[in-house]
Design an enzyme around this catalytic site. Structure first.
Site, mmCIF file in Angstrom:
data_model
loop_
_atom_site.group_PDB
_atom_site.id
_atom_site.type_symbol
_atom_site.label_atom_id
_atom_site.label_comp_id
_atom_site.label_asym_id
_atom_site.label_seq_id
_atom_site.Cartn_x
_atom_site.Cartn_y
_atom_site.Cartn_z
ATOM 1 N N ASP A 111 8.385 17.385 40.925
ATOM 2 C CA ASP A 111 7.937 15.859 41.570
ATOM 3 C C ASP A 111 8.936 15.010 41.316
ATOM 4 O O ASP A 111 9.725 14.856 40.703
ATOM 5 C CB ASP A 111 6.921 15.602 40.467
ATOM 6 C CG ASP A 111 5.900 14.197 40.945
ATOM 7 O OD1 ASP A 111 6.044 14.127 42.072
ATOM 8 O OD2 ASP A 111 5.817 13.345 40.181
ATOM 9 N N HIS A 112 9.386 14.646 42.727
ATOM 10 C CA HIS A 112 10.351 13.584 43.135
ATOM 11 C C HIS A 112 11.618 13.987 42.545
ATOM 12 O O HIS A 112 12.284 13.308 41.775
ATOM 13 C CB HIS A 112 9.874 12.000 42.050
ATOM 14 C CG HIS A 112 8.666 11.642 42.727
ATOM 15 N ND1 HIS A 112 8.300 11.185 44.041
ATOM 16 C CD2 HIS A 112 7.197 11.781 42.126
ATOM 17 C CE1 HIS A 112 7.273 10.647 44.059
ATOM 18 N NE2 HIS A 112 6.475 10.971 42.990
#
Length: 124
Positions: A111-112
């Site tokens: 994530d990210h």
């Protein structure tokens, strides 16, 4: 292009295919699945799939146990911002192993990610 950018990487691959029969999830031998498979199941059941950052073993176990209790698929994620607290080189293999032995489909997701170097680290 901005100096920082978001990279979404699916860190999972298909080990076995799950099936939906009459809206119920049927158990496969291994439940580590791709995001595409999780989304197909969500579409078939007309429901949303929870996605949770799990920076430690306790959160991984809690999220997967809740998903198993509800018999729903889930996405567990690790964000680059958690790296100082828990390196992906440590938590990544744990996430994958817990997904493999889950009783419901589990997708493991980066994530990210903010840099290509981190993306490379996650792939390794």
């Amino acid at each position: 292009m901005s100096e920082y950018f978001t990279i979404f990487l699916i860190l999972c691959y298909t080990l076995n295919i799950f099936v939906v029969a009459k809206g119920r999830l049927e158990r496969s031998l291994k439940m580590l699945v791709t995001l595409s498979e999780v989304l197909q199941l969500a579409e078939a059941k007309k429901c949303a799939v929870g996605s949770f950052n799990t920076p430690n073993l306790e959160s991984i176990m809690a999220v997967i146990e809740a998903a198993e209790e509800l018999n729903v698929p889930v996405i567990i994620m690790h964000a680059e911002v958690h790296e100082p607290m828990m390196p992906i080189s440590v938590i990544g293999p744990i996430m994958i192993e817990r997904a493999k032995v889950a009783k419901v489909p589990v997708c493991v997701h980066l994530d990210h990610g903010e840099t290509l170097a981190y993306l490379d680290k996650a792939l390794n």
